[in-house]
Scaffold this active site. Sequence first.
Site, PDB file in Angstrom:
ATOM      1  N   TYR A 312       0.874  -1.196   0.000  1.00  0.00           N
ATOM      2  CA  TYR A 312       0.000   0.000   0.000  1.00  0.00           C
ATOM      3  C   TYR A 312       0.908   1.242   0.000  1.00  0.00           C
ATOM      4  O   TYR A 312       0.836   2.077   0.890  1.00  0.00           O
ATOM      5  CB  TYR A 312      -0.924   0.037   1.229  1.00  0.00           C
ATOM      6  CG  TYR A 312      -1.663  -1.258   1.509  1.00  0.00           C
ATOM      7  CD1 TYR A 312      -2.876  -1.527   0.881  1.00  0.00           C
ATOM      8  CD2 TYR A 312      -1.144  -2.202   2.392  1.00  0.00           C
ATOM      9  CE1 TYR A 312      -3.557  -2.714   1.140  1.00  0.00           C
ATOM     10  CE2 TYR A 312      -1.817  -3.389   2.649  1.00  0.00           C
ATOM     11  CZ  TYR A 312      -3.027  -3.636   2.028  1.00  0.00           C
ATOM     12  OH  TYR A 312      -3.688  -4.801   2.296  1.00  0.00           O
ATOM     13  N   CYS A 408      -4.361   3.830   9.957  1.00  0.00           N
ATOM     14  CA  CYS A 408      -5.193   5.006  10.225  1.00  0.00           C
ATOM     15  C   CYS A 408      -6.489   4.583  10.907  1.00  0.00           C
ATOM     16  O   CYS A 408      -7.381   5.398  11.100  1.00  0.00           O
ATOM     17  CB  CYS A 408      -5.479   5.770   8.935  1.00  0.00           C
ATOM     18  SG  CYS A 408      -6.235   4.765   7.672  1.00  0.00           S
TER      19      CYS A 408
HETATM   20  N1  SAH Z   1       1.985   4.603   2.191  1.00  0.00           N
HETATM   21  C1  SAH Z   1       1.372   5.629   1.400  1.00  0.00           C
HETATM   22  C2  SAH Z   1      -0.128   5.441   1.136  1.00  0.00           C
HETATM   23  C3  SAH Z   1      -0.959   4.965   2.294  1.00  0.00           C
HETATM   24  S1  SAH Z   1      -2.703   5.156   2.046  1.00  0.00           S
HETATM   25  C4  SAH Z   1       1.617   6.983   2.010  1.00  0.00           C
HETATM   26  O1  SAH Z   1       1.870   7.108   3.194  1.00  0.00           O
HETATM   27  O2  SAH Z   1       1.560   7.973   1.279  1.00  0.00           O
HETATM   28  C5  SAH Z   1      -3.202   3.569   1.546  1.00  0.00           C
HETATM   29  C6  SAH Z   1      -2.926   3.255   0.094  1.00  0.00           C
HETATM   30  O3  SAH Z   1      -3.423   1.936  -0.181  1.00  0.00           O
HETATM   31  C7  SAH Z   1      -3.605   4.173  -0.914  1.00  0.00           C
HETATM   32  O4  SAH Z   1      -2.611   4.699  -1.758  1.00  0.00           O
HETATM   33  C8  SAH Z   1      -4.547   3.240  -1.685  1.00  0.00           C
HETATM   34  O5  SAH Z   1      -4.668   3.559  -3.051  1.00  0.00           O
HETATM   35  C9  SAH Z   1      -3.900   1.893  -1.521  1.00  0.00           C
HETATM   36  N2  SAH Z   1      -4.755   0.704  -1.623  1.00  0.00           N
HETATM   37  C10 SAH Z   1      -6.044   0.558  -1.247  1.00  0.00           C
HETATM   38  N3  SAH Z   1      -6.467  -0.711  -1.417  1.00  0.00           N
HETATM   39  C11 SAH Z   1      -5.408  -1.407  -1.920  1.00  0.00           C
HETATM   40  C12 SAH Z   1      -5.211  -2.774  -2.309  1.00  0.00           C
HETATM   41  N4  SAH Z   1      -6.185  -3.676  -2.204  1.00  0.00           N
HETATM   42  N5  SAH Z   1      -3.996  -3.130  -2.764  1.00  0.00           N
HETATM   43  C13 SAH Z   1      -2.994  -2.215  -2.870  1.00  0.00           C
HETATM   44  N6  SAH Z   1      -3.131  -0.910  -2.525  1.00  0.00           N
HETATM   45  C14 SAH Z   1      -4.318  -0.510  -2.058  1.00  0.00           C
END
Ligand code: SAH
Length: 452
Positions: A312, A408
Amino acid sequence: MFEKGKKTEVEIIDLNHEGKGVAKRDGFVVFVEKTVPGDTAEIKITDTKKNFALGNLIRIVKPSPDRIEPLCSHYSQCGGCQLMHMDYKSQLNYKRNRVQNEFRRASVNVDEAAIYDTMGMEEPLRYRNKTAFSVAQKNGETIIGPYEEGTYNTVNIAGCMLQNSQSDKAVEYFRQLMEKYGVSAYDKNTGKGTVRNIVIRSSRNNELMFIIVTSTDNFPNSLQIARELSQSVKEIKTVVQNINSKNTNLVMGYKNITLFGEGTIDDTIDNLVFKISPETFFQVNQSQTEKLYSTAIEYAGLTKDDVCFDIYCGIGTISLMAARRAKKVYGVEIVEQSIINAKENAQRNNIKNAEFYAGKAEVVLPKLYKKNIKADVVIVDPPRKGCEKEVIDTIKSMQPQRVVYVSCNPSTLARDVKLLEEGGYKLKKIQPVDMFPWTHHVETVCLLTKKV
Ligand code: SAH
């Protein structure tokens, strides 16, 4: 028992996960907004359900020592903040307790882990680098502001104490320009009108991106408005029109037209430069993000021999910080545009040991594992719903030395940590971080290590 429509006096003893005060009578619970533990309050019961009731605050009979006068004059209407009536230090305590309680509820062995005090801000105001407001017409006037609590009615505000003051200025100039050029506000009910929302993003060195969300491509005088706006507020580096023609509550659509400047701004974290586009996900509170990520990196304990997964990963912020310390980093993220940005960010910062995959974590992670690509350290930073079962199962099979969980949502965090505990991990450290002062939100970083 609580009876709907009745007035009664209660003592607030706790806060629930939405920051609402909790009172009890005969084992029955009532939730009351804008109250603090220690308050004696006169309330009116507005609704009763099977296991709980809801009440509205009528007046405070005896205030809690943790109660303060809200700093913002719009607090009673605006749905943005929930804890402005509570002393900042008490908010930090509440957030730590909340995390601890969620772990207890999920039967995680939390008493053997170190749970630290919530990392707060020294100056917990004007911390947001992104704000979205709605635009509406009221009594023949253009108004711009957040939604009222629980509705889609715009609150007309003079400014927001969570965003920087240049953004306040930019909002007011834009409002005047809409009136000067006769630009209409979009009306959800009729589907008529042009401007739906505005979104302002700012960088650490105070460069602003002003995004005007319109219902159609047709935005008369758009270039002139963008030029005048940027002349009035010199911090504005770019103005973008975003088109959202759908009948939806999502703020932004998918099409952008740059009206002024480059259409992007740059921001930095840990001396890494990131390009921010209108739709890029980037943490909202810059200084606290740095604390959050530094804690995650410290917990990861990376060495130059380690392979690290950042699941993620968004635009690769944590990945690139990790890459500087590890042998190799693999980042996985569902949004394709974010992965394009992550690759660009790696290149821009001259980082060559990070590889990024666009796709669902629950699909990509098992695939990597099948190809025998294994991690010494796995970092996850999932959305509110937490990790998918396949992600947890793959981590359990892979058995990395350490798992760093950035969350979060304490309730899904606790659920997932319980699953990892059952898969041979021990919860060692819990660090709550206050990314959103005056709201009920809390971010947490946890370290889990393999049981020996
Ligand atoms: N680590 C990053 C983003 C965290 S937010 C930062 O701190 O900036 C969570 C992220 O998970 C988002 O970018 C969202 O698009 C992604 N996400 C949501 N569901 C997901 C999934 N099933 N597989 C991969 N990524 C996912």
